[in-house]
Design an enzyme around this catalytic site. Structure first.
Site, mmCIF file in Angstrom:
data_model
loop_
_atom_site.group_PDB
_atom_site.id
_atom_site.type_symbol
_atom_site.label_atom_id
_atom_site.label_comp_id
_atom_site.label_asym_id
_atom_site.label_seq_id
_atom_site.Cartn_x
_atom_site.Cartn_y
_atom_site.Cartn_z
ATOM 1 C CB VAL A 1 -0.887 0.037 1.264
ATOM 2 C CG1 VAL A 1 -1.750 1.292 1.271
ATOM 3 C CG2 VAL A 1 -1.736 -1.224 1.351
ATOM 4 N N GLY B 1 -6.203 12.203 2.675
ATOM 5 C CA GLY B 1 -7.291 11.222 2.771
ATOM 6 C C GLY B 1 -7.276 10.174 1.668
ATOM 7 C CG LEU B 2 -5.698 11.068 -2.077
ATOM 8 C CD1 LEU B 2 -4.542 11.691 -2.855
ATOM 9 C CD2 LEU B 2 -6.894 10.793 -2.997
ATOM 10 N N GLY B 3 -4.992 7.685 1.061
ATOM 11 C CA GLY B 3 -4.647 6.341 1.521
ATOM 12 C C GLY B 3 -5.886 5.639 2.067
ATOM 13 C CE1 TYR C 1 -3.336 -0.492 5.919
ATOM 14 C CE2 TYR C 1 -1.286 -0.568 7.162
ATOM 15 C CZ TYR C 1 -1.945 -0.525 5.951
ATOM 16 O OH TYR C 1 -1.241 -0.497 4.785
HETATM 17 C C1 LIG Z 1 0.481 4.877 4.808
HETATM 18 C C2 LIG Z 1 0.017 5.732 3.633
HETATM 19 C C3 LIG Z 1 -0.511 4.817 2.533
HETATM 20 C C4 LIG Z 1 -1.107 6.656 4.085
HETATM 21 O O1 LIG Z 1 -1.586 7.412 2.988
HETATM 22 P P1 LIG Z 1 -2.168 8.911 3.148
HETATM 23 O O2 LIG Z 1 -2.855 9.242 1.874
HETATM 24 O O3 LIG Z 1 -1.133 9.816 3.635
HETATM 25 O O4 LIG Z 1 -3.234 8.646 4.305
HETATM 26 P P2 LIG Z 1 -4.594 9.489 4.557
HETATM 27 O O5 LIG Z 1 -4.350 10.922 4.242
HETATM 28 O O6 LIG Z 1 -5.724 8.835 3.864
HETATM 29 O O7 LIG Z 1 -4.743 9.267 6.118
HETATM 30 C C5 LIG Z 1 -5.942 8.800 6.695
HETATM 31 C C6 LIG Z 1 -5.831 8.960 8.181
HETATM 32 O O8 LIG Z 1 -4.744 8.160 8.677
HETATM 33 C C7 LIG Z 1 -3.797 8.989 9.320
HETATM 34 N N1 LIG Z 1 -2.467 8.499 8.970
HETATM 35 C C8 LIG Z 1 -1.858 8.576 7.779
HETATM 36 N N2 LIG Z 1 -0.662 7.991 7.824
HETATM 37 C C9 LIG Z 1 -0.518 7.550 9.089
HETATM 38 C C10 LIG Z 1 0.521 6.868 9.778
HETATM 39 N N3 LIG Z 1 1.644 6.508 9.154
HETATM 40 N N4 LIG Z 1 0.323 6.560 11.078
HETATM 41 C C11 LIG Z 1 -0.821 6.908 11.706
HETATM 42 N N5 LIG Z 1 -1.825 7.567 11.098
HETATM 43 C C12 LIG Z 1 -1.673 7.865 9.812
HETATM 44 C C13 LIG Z 1 -4.032 10.382 8.797
HETATM 45 O O9 LIG Z 1 -3.604 11.336 9.724
HETATM 46 C C14 LIG Z 1 -5.516 10.393 8.580
HETATM 47 O O10 LIG Z 1 -6.158 10.618 9.834
HETATM 48 P P3 LIG Z 1 -7.577 11.401 9.897
HETATM 49 O O11 LIG Z 1 -8.569 10.508 9.152
HETATM 50 O O12 LIG Z 1 -7.833 11.470 11.358
HETATM 51 O O13 LIG Z 1 -7.371 12.705 9.203
HETATM 52 C C15 LIG Z 1 1.146 6.592 3.087
HETATM 53 O O14 LIG Z 1 1.630 7.387 4.127
HETATM 54 C C16 LIG Z 1 2.319 5.850 2.482
HETATM 55 O O15 LIG Z 1 2.307 5.486 1.310
HETATM 56 N N6 LIG Z 1 3.385 5.608 3.280
HETATM 57 C C17 LIG Z 1 4.624 4.999 2.797
HETATM 58 C C18 LIG Z 1 4.439 3.551 2.435
HETATM 59 C C19 LIG Z 1 3.973 2.674 3.584
HETATM 60 O O16 LIG Z 1 4.530 2.723 4.673
HETATM 61 N N7 LIG Z 1 2.946 1.846 3.339
HETATM 62 C C20 LIG Z 1 2.378 0.929 4.286
HETATM 63 C C21 LIG Z 1 3.097 -0.384 4.266
HETATM 64 S S1 LIG Z 1 2.434 -1.503 5.458
#
Ligand SMILES: CC(C)(COP(=O)(O)OP(=O)(O)OC[C@H]1O[C@@H](n2cnc3c(N)ncnc32)[C@H](O)[C@@H]1OP(=O)(O)O)[C@@H](O)C(=O)NCCC(=O)NCCS
Ligand SMILES: CC(C)(COP(=O)(O)OP(=O)(O)OC[C@H]1O[C@@H](n2cnc3c(N)ncnc32)[C@H](O)[C@@H]1OP(=O)(O)O)[C@@H](O)C(=O)NCCC(=O)NCCS
Lengths: 162, 162
Positions: A99, A109-111, A142
């Site tokens: 992911v 909010g895209l994740g 998650y």
């Molecule tokens: C993890 C990842 C997919 C999140 O994507 P994103 O688009 O930044 O996430 P969102 O904006 O949809 O976040 C949704 C919510 O989760 C929270 N969140 C995002 N990343 C987070 C993290 N690493 N730890 C805790 N909370 C997190 C956000 O603050 C947001 O909270 P809210 O709903 O209260 O506003 C992205 O940071 C990423 O690609 N990271 C690097 C790769 C990785 O580590 N992947 C996972 C492998 S297991």
């Protein structure tokens, strides 16, 4: 704003537009649009993952149950800005891997929408149970979305090819 | 002692005989011999797992990467006394599910041989990494075989279909 016909022709019937607070671009989730391996490699580089041989990545994608791209829409050249894939039997269980949302697009909010889309697709296959292995720095991501950590004290174990 | 030709005809080219301390029966591992769904259900009953609809089990098996049976050899009617299956892309990763040895056959080293066989098969596909979710009462079984528990502090998370 792109027409629904254009989006369907580029991203397939199952595509979903992502609402975002302030993006000039349309962002589109799709399980149908084919993923270019070089674009995927650039995305994985951008989130800091170590590289894998393209030949093996191609095979892994082919053997996956579901591949989802998040695209910054462009009528000529959509750009891959997010990705997730699942393996599994597609009935009893599926597992989510790889992911990623490009750093320039994180925090909007895209994740979360990517994960909702993935689960909606798995639900439409009637998968009972979905699992994943979360790196420590994303566990909270998650949990906040309702995933249960190690229910019934289940532990994950790994074996690496020598 | 059964002839190699007979064993190959019943259990396929990839079959492996299991050495056991004191069994009157030959015990054979096979990824090729077809698994009868009713026999599998009886085995799952015997280890206390909750039942799943046969139609879904059939589909899950079909969509698995690898299905392994442990058979008590009989020239006319081999009996299924152990089982394991894997899902995954078969390249980057695979996941092991539903490992079971019939209670009457436990404690004789068969579970371990079953896991060795599974890993050998996955290795022959050149899978990089194999994962599994261990129930708390069998964590030690996997650790003793060299599985690493939550390396890099990885946690497992589950989502259940509503
Ligand atoms: C993890 C990842 C997919 C999140 O994507 P994103 O688009 O930044 O996430 P969102 O904006 O949809 O976040 C949704 C919510 O989760 C929270 N969140 C995002 N990343 C987070 C993290 N690493 N730890 C805790 N909370 C997190 C956000 O603050 C947001 O909270 P809210 O709903 O209260 O506003 C992205 O940071 C990423 O690609 N990271 C690097 C790769 C990785 O580590 N992947 C996972 C492998 S297991
Ligand atoms: C777990 C299971 C497959 C083990 O099969 P088995 O044939 O009894 O195992 P083995 O005889 O090969 O045992 C190999 C070693 O693991 C040990 N072991 C076996 N079960 C164990 C357990 N539950 N916890 C800790 N160690 C265990 C044995 O003592 C043996 O140790 P040794 O090499 O030092 O002699 C079997 O007990 C079983 O089917 N259990 C019910 C289903 C289940 O829980 N499956 C796992 C789901 S995650």
């Amino acid at each position: 704003m792109a027409s629904a016909e254009l989006l369907t022709s580029l991203y397939g019937d199952q595509h979903r537009l992502c609402p975002t607070p302030n993006s000039q671009h349309s962002l589109v989730l799709s399980r149908e649009r084919e993923i270019d391996l070089f674009e995927l490699e650039r995305l994985c580089d951008a989130v800091g993952w170590s590289r894998r041989p393209l030949r093996r990545v191609r095979k892994a994608l082919q053997h996956s149950l579901l591949r989802v791209g998040l695209w910054r829409h462009d009528p000529r050249m959509p750009k891959l800005v997010g990705f997730a894939r699942c393996t599994g039997d597609g009935v009893v269980e599926a597992t989510v891997w790889d992911v990623a949302v490009h750093p320039l697009y994180q925090g909007a909010g895209l994740g979360k929408q990517l994960m909702v889309y993935v689960l909606d697709q798995l639900r439409s296959m009637e998968v009972d149970r979905v699992s994943l292995f979360a790196d420590p720095e994303v566990v909270a991501f998650y949990i906040a979305q309702g995933w249960e950590l190690e229910p019934l004290q289940r532990r994950c174990a790994f074996w690496y090819s020598p």
